[in-house]
Design an enzyme around this catalytic site. Structure first.
Site, PDB file in Angstrom:
ATOM      1  N   LYS A 125      24.810  32.557   3.454  1.00  0.00           N
ATOM      2  CA  LYS A 125      24.743  33.796   3.347  1.00  0.00           C
ATOM      3  C   LYS A 125      25.553  34.614   4.435  1.00  0.00           C
ATOM      4  CE  LYS A 125      20.073  33.752   4.570  1.00  0.00           C
ATOM      5  NZ  LYS A 125      20.316  31.810   3.547  1.00  0.00           N
ATOM      6  N   LYS A 146      29.663  27.149  -2.503  1.00  0.00           N
ATOM      7  CA  LYS A 146      29.801  25.575  -3.036  1.00  0.00           C
ATOM      8  C   LYS A 146      30.059  24.714  -4.467  1.00  0.00           C
ATOM      9  CE  LYS A 146      27.471  23.984   0.904  1.00  0.00           C
ATOM     10  NZ  LYS A 146      26.624  23.389   1.738  1.00  0.00           N
ATOM     11  N   LEU A 147      31.039  25.609  -5.232  1.00  0.00           N
ATOM     12  CA  LEU A 147      31.198  24.858  -6.201  1.00  0.00           C
ATOM     13  C   LEU A 147      31.605  23.811  -6.040  1.00  0.00           C
ATOM     14  CD1 LEU A 147      30.972  25.642  -9.604  1.00  0.00           C
ATOM     15  CD2 LEU A 147      33.274  26.956  -8.848  1.00  0.00           C
ATOM     16  N   THR A 190      19.925  24.748  11.799  1.00  0.00           N
ATOM     17  CA  THR A 190      18.518  25.093  12.937  1.00  0.00           C
ATOM     18  C   THR A 190      17.980  23.601  12.877  1.00  0.00           C
ATOM     19  OG1 THR A 190      18.519  27.803  12.156  1.00  0.00           O
ATOM     20  CG2 THR A 190      16.432  26.373  13.627  1.00  0.00           C
ATOM     21  N   ARG A 203      18.444  18.345   3.871  1.00  0.00           N
ATOM     22  CA  ARG A 203      17.714  18.856   2.967  1.00  0.00           C
ATOM     23  C   ARG A 203      17.601  18.520   1.059  1.00  0.00           C
ATOM     24  NH1 ARG A 203      22.261  23.196   4.616  1.00  0.00           N
ATOM     25  NH2 ARG A 203      21.925  24.426   6.420  1.00  0.00           N
ATOM     26  N   ASP A 253      19.352  29.011   3.405  1.00  0.00           N
ATOM     27  CA  ASP A 253      20.498  28.387   3.303  1.00  0.00           C
ATOM     28  C   ASP A 253      21.779  28.361   2.447  1.00  0.00           C
ATOM     29  OD1 ASP A 253      19.795  27.869   5.910  1.00  0.00           O
ATOM     30  OD2 ASP A 253      19.010  25.892   4.632  1.00  0.00           O
ATOM     31  N   GLY A 291      18.357  20.450  11.962  1.00  0.00           N
ATOM     32  CA  GLY A 291      19.475  19.073  11.152  1.00  0.00           C
ATOM     33  C   GLY A 291      18.803  18.174  10.525  1.00  0.00           C
ATOM     34  N   ALA A 293      15.844  31.176  11.380  1.00  0.00           N
ATOM     35  CA  ALA A 293      17.146  30.915  10.712  1.00  0.00           C
ATOM     36  C   ALA A 293      18.216  30.133  11.140  1.00  0.00           C
ATOM     37  CB  ALA A 293      17.906  32.431  10.272  1.00  0.00           C
ATOM     38  N   GLY A 294      19.257  29.893  10.569  1.00  0.00           N
ATOM     39  CA  GLY A 294      20.795  29.563  11.046  1.00  0.00           C
ATOM     40  C   GLY A 294      21.901  29.243  10.326  1.00  0.00           C
ATOM     41  N   HIS A 295      22.870  30.761  10.846  1.00  0.00           N
ATOM     42  CA  HIS A 295      24.162  31.310   9.690  1.00  0.00           C
ATOM     43  C   HIS A 295      24.817  30.251  10.011  1.00  0.00           C
ATOM     44  CE1 HIS A 295      21.220  34.750   8.293  1.00  0.00           C
ATOM     45  NE2 HIS A 295      20.630  33.391   8.284  1.00  0.00           N
ATOM     46  N   GLN A 315      16.160  33.747   6.120  1.00  0.00           N
ATOM     47  CA  GLN A 315      16.193  32.834   4.563  1.00  0.00           C
ATOM     48  C   GLN A 315      16.018  32.768   3.076  1.00  0.00           C
ATOM     49  OE1 GLN A 315      13.639  34.283   7.419  1.00  0.00           O
ATOM     50  NE2 GLN A 315      14.657  32.893   8.263  1.00  0.00           N
TER      51      GLN A 315
HETATM   52  P1  GDP Z   1      22.569  30.344   5.355  1.00  0.00           P
HETATM   53  O1  GDP Z   1      21.795  29.820   6.561  1.00  0.00           O
HETATM   54  O2  GDP Z   1      22.936  31.245   4.172  1.00  0.00           O
HETATM   55  O3  GDP Z   1      24.121  31.313   6.777  1.00  0.00           O
HETATM   56  O4  GDP Z   1      24.171  29.317   5.227  1.00  0.00           O
HETATM   57  P2  GDP Z   1      23.820  28.002   6.143  1.00  0.00           P
HETATM   58  O5  GDP Z   1      24.838  28.641   7.476  1.00  0.00           O
HETATM   59  O6  GDP Z   1      22.740  27.442   6.758  1.00  0.00           O
HETATM   60  O7  GDP Z   1      24.733  26.362   5.437  1.00  0.00           O
HETATM   61  C1  GDP Z   1      25.330  26.796   4.407  1.00  0.00           C
HETATM   62  C2  GDP Z   1      26.067  26.033   4.958  1.00  0.00           C
HETATM   63  O8  GDP Z   1      26.853  25.192   3.513  1.00  0.00           O
HETATM   64  C3  GDP Z   1      27.139  26.081   6.035  1.00  0.00           C
HETATM   65  O9  GDP Z   1      27.342  24.573   6.777  1.00  0.00           O
HETATM   66  C4  GDP Z   1      28.416  27.212   5.675  1.00  0.00           C
HETATM   67  O10 GDP Z   1      29.617  26.314   6.126  1.00  0.00           O
HETATM   68  C5  GDP Z   1      28.885  25.820   4.629  1.00  0.00           C
HETATM   69  N1  GDP Z   1      28.924  26.592   3.275  1.00  0.00           N
HETATM   70  C6  GDP Z   1      29.160  27.860   3.022  1.00  0.00           C
HETATM   71  N2  GDP Z   1      29.518  27.840   1.462  1.00  0.00           N
HETATM   72  C7  GDP Z   1      30.310  27.114   1.363  1.00  0.00           C
HETATM   73  C8  GDP Z   1      30.883  27.409   0.312  1.00  0.00           C
HETATM   74  O11 GDP Z   1      31.922  27.521  -0.183  1.00  0.00           O
HETATM   75  N3  GDP Z   1      31.625  25.760   0.181  1.00  0.00           N
HETATM   76  C9  GDP Z   1      31.505  24.710   0.797  1.00  0.00           C
HETATM   77  N4  GDP Z   1      31.883  23.578   0.905  1.00  0.00           N
HETATM   78  N5  GDP Z   1      30.226  24.928   2.670  1.00  0.00           N
HETATM   79  C10 GDP Z   1      30.433  26.493   2.922  1.00  0.00           C
HETATM   80  P1  IMO Z   2      18.454  30.457   6.913  1.00  0.00           P
HETATM   81  O1  IMO Z   2      18.414  31.735   7.372  1.00  0.00           O
HETATM   82  C1  IMO Z   2      15.996  27.583   5.220  1.00  0.00           C
HETATM   83  C2  IMO Z   2      11.210  27.321   6.419  1.00  0.00           C
HETATM   84  C3  IMO Z   2      11.334  25.940   6.478  1.00  0.00           C
HETATM   85  C4  IMO Z   2       9.507  25.858   6.036  1.00  0.00           C
HETATM   86  C5  IMO Z   2       9.785  27.357   5.762  1.00  0.00           C
HETATM   87  C6  IMO Z   2       8.681  27.938   7.041  1.00  0.00           C
HETATM   88  O2  IMO Z   2      19.176  30.182   7.801  1.00  0.00           O
HETATM   89  O3  IMO Z   2      19.065  30.750   5.119  1.00  0.00           O
HETATM   90  P2  IMO Z   2       9.024  29.365   9.510  1.00  0.00           P
HETATM   91  O4  IMO Z   2      10.198  27.617  10.726  1.00  0.00           O
HETATM   92  O5  IMO Z   2      10.122  29.668   9.018  1.00  0.00           O
HETATM   93  O6  IMO Z   2       7.474  29.367  10.059  1.00  0.00           O
HETATM   94  O7  IMO Z   2       9.343  27.728   8.561  1.00  0.00           O
HETATM   95  O8  IMO Z   2      10.814  28.100   6.325  1.00  0.00           O
HETATM   96  N1  IMO Z   2      12.130  28.470   6.890  1.00  0.00           N
HETATM   97  C7  IMO Z   2      14.110  28.558   6.533  1.00  0.00           C
HETATM   98  N2  IMO Z   2      14.792  27.342   5.695  1.00  0.00           N
HETATM   99  N3  IMO Z   2      16.333  28.501   6.574  1.00  0.00           N
HETATM  100  C8  IMO Z   2      16.257  29.155   6.410  1.00  0.00           C
HETATM  101  O9  IMO Z   2      16.946  30.341   6.940  1.00  0.00           O
HETATM  102  C9  IMO Z   2      14.955  29.065   6.812  1.00  0.00           C
HETATM  103  N4  IMO Z   2      14.202  29.359   7.874  1.00  0.00           N
HETATM  104  C10 IMO Z   2      13.084  28.676   8.001  1.00  0.00           C
HETATM  105  O10 IMO Z   2      11.783  25.393   6.488  1.00  0.00           O
HETATM  106  O11 IMO Z   2       9.748  24.965   4.875  1.00  0.00           O
HETATM  107 MG    MG Z   3      20.756  28.572   7.547  1.00  0.00          MG
END
Ligand code: GDP
Ligand code: IMO
Ligand code: MG
Length: 424
Positions: free
Chosen positions: A16, A330-331, A299, A304, A13, A301, A39-41, A223
């Site tokens: 990426k 996220k600076l 993914t 964190r 998270d 909710g 994953a949740g991007h 991840q």
């Molecule tokens: P990922 O799994 O690495 O793709 O990251 P996620 O999407 O799960 O979580 C990152 C969260 O931070 C998302 O809600 C993005 O929209 C948000 N985000 C990403 N970059 C920034 C940033 O520079 N500033 C802020 N405030 N939010 C950001």
């Molecule tokens: P993205 O790509 C954050 C964590 C789960 C748990 C551990 C194992 O969005 O960064 P799993 O379901 O994979 O067997 O769970 O890994 N986890 C993540 N945490 N971001 C993710 O993906 C994750 N994918 C799995 O919370 O601790």
């Molecule tokens: Mg994510």
């Protein structure tokens, strides 16, 4: 040759999806190599927010080839829902391809994920319950079902019957739960096979040829480094290899194909799921970070867990991944904190100081962070469009992180949108 890898450096998270989306505007091909819909991007494009789970984050650019490699695990129902959800919003998945070697998540994998977590009680991992671990277990045990099997009805029915009966025994005898209805599952999956057959193609061949032709290729990590099965905080990890090394086995390309490796980090640290977390803030500062950064899982909710930036983790990520650059997201979230803390090393109970990330969770849970303080900064950073518009103290913070981690920071995020990324 321009094959660039983007990986998470912390516990996932890190943002990426946003970085991939930005880089994808200049890419021809985007490839996912490992993981599944755990994953949740998040990608924000023209005010629209997309949450992608398995479909590569390059999909928002028409004409980009988006590949799902052999190292992934695919829940066909979830993937089809994702494809349909994108189509409903006008995003075409015509450029999507799935490797026939990728493994298929079956309903019993989801059930076993939930049952084994429950059986672990307070020692649970905190998985996303998407069936990821149980599916990779079958792959390693060599009894898994692959996409190549899914799309051939008879072969699939035979393999699913054998695997299903095996799992039914486990589910009934070990956990005392209801056995799956295998014929109904086979019928259901036939429908999924018909939907997905047209997407199946050898990702290794497509990736290799694209790189050879001089196309711009991006590998999208899911991840993060500390969730890696080998180099993460085992057993509180996922079951795949989210580090740069995993890209090769998970897409079917060799290491010489990769030109550079960008690590994505947050300006602080977060984690979902269980396991030790040295800089975790269990006080109101942690709560302030969670609210300011809207730190709730994409993914599941789940809230964190939040803490200060940990340079020990980042140095580990620089080494394990061979990072050539780092993006700090996220600076903007840190604006308004009077003082910021940066963890530079860990102190063990006997007073000794360690600078390298420990190998076991038992040792990690004994570590207390050694902090240095940085002056905080104020103002709305999200309106900055270049590094020189940042407050001086914010720039100082980034430069200090750079020194401590031993890798250059080439991108700084000040918001979730495409134009809120400052390049250096
Ligand atoms: P990922 O799994 O690495 O793709 O990251 P996620 O999407 O799960 O979580 C990152 C969260 O931070 C998302 O809600 C993005 O929209 C948000 N985000 C990403 N970059 C920034 C940033 O520079 N500033 C802020 N405030 N939010 C950001
Ligand atoms: P993205 O790509 C954050 C964590 C789960 C748990 C551990 C194992 O969005 O960064 P799993 O379901 O994979 O067997 O769970 O890994 N986890 C993540 N945490 N971001 C993710 O993906 C994750 N994918 C799995 O919370 O601790
Ligand atoms: Mg994510």
């Amino acid at each position: 040759m321009a094959a660039r890898v983007v990986v998470g450096t912390q516990w996932g998270d890190e943002g990426k999806g946003k970085i991939i989306d930005i880089l994808a505007s200049r890419a021809d091909v985007v490839i996912r190599s490992q993981g599944g819909n755990n994953a949740g991007h998040t990608v924000e494009s023209d005010g629209n927010v997309y949450k992608l789970h398995l479909v590569p984050s390059g999909i928002l650019y028409p004409g980009t080839l988006c590949l799902i490699g052999c190292g992934t695990v695919i829940d066909p129902k979830a993937l089809i829902a994702e494809i349909d959800g994108l189509a409903a919003r006008g995003v075409s998945c015509d450029g999507l391809r799935i490797d026939p070697r990728a493994h298929v998540i079956m309903p019993w994998h989801l059930e076993l994920d939930a049952l084994s977590e429950k059986a672990r009680g307070s020692e649970d991992i905190g998985t996303t319950r998407r069936g990821i671990g149980p599916c990779y277990m079958d792959k390693a045990e060599r009894s898994g079902i692959r996409i190549a099997d899914l799309i051939v009805h008879e072969r699939f029915a035979k393999k699913a019957m054998t695997a299903g009966e095996n799992k039914a025994g486990l589910i009934k005898k070990l956990y005392g739960a209801d056995a799956p209805d295998i014929p109904a599952i086979i019928e259901e999956y036939k429908g999924y096979a018909d939907r997905l057959r047209g997407f199946v193609a050898d990702v290794s061949v497509l990736a290799f040829e694209s790189i050879k032709q001089g196309k711009s290729v991006l590998f999208e990590g899911a991840q993060g480094t500390l969730l890696d099965l080998d180099t993460g905080t085992y057993p509180f990890v996922t079951s795949s290899h989210p580090v740069s090394g995993g890209v090769c086995t998970g897409s079917g390309i060799g290491p010489t194909m990769i030109s550079d490796i960008l690590g994505v980090a947050k300006a602080y640290t977060t984690r979902v799921g269980k396991g030790p977390f040295p800089t975790e803030l269990l006080d109101e500062t942690g709560e302030k970070l969670r609210l300011a950064g809207n730190e709730f899982g994409t993914t599941t909710g789940r809230p964190r867990r939040c803490g200060w930036f940990d340079a020990v983790i980042l140095r580990h990520a620089v080494r394990i991944n061979g990072l050539t650059a780092v993006a700090i997201n996220k600076l903007d979230t840190l604006s308004g904190f009077k003082t910021l803390k940066i963890c530079t090393a860990y102190r063990l109970p006997d007073g000794s100081i360690i600078k390298d990330f420990p190998c076991s969770p038992e040792e990690l849970s004994l570590c207390s962070p050694v902090y240095e303080e940085a002056e905080g900064f104020e103002g709305d950073l999200s309106v900055c469009r270049s590094m020189k518009e940042l407050p001086k103290k914010a720039l100082d913070y980034i430069e200090r992180l750079e020194e401590l981690i031993g890798c250059s920071v080439t991108m700084v995020g000040v918001g979730p949108a495409r134009n809120q990324n400052l390049e250096r």
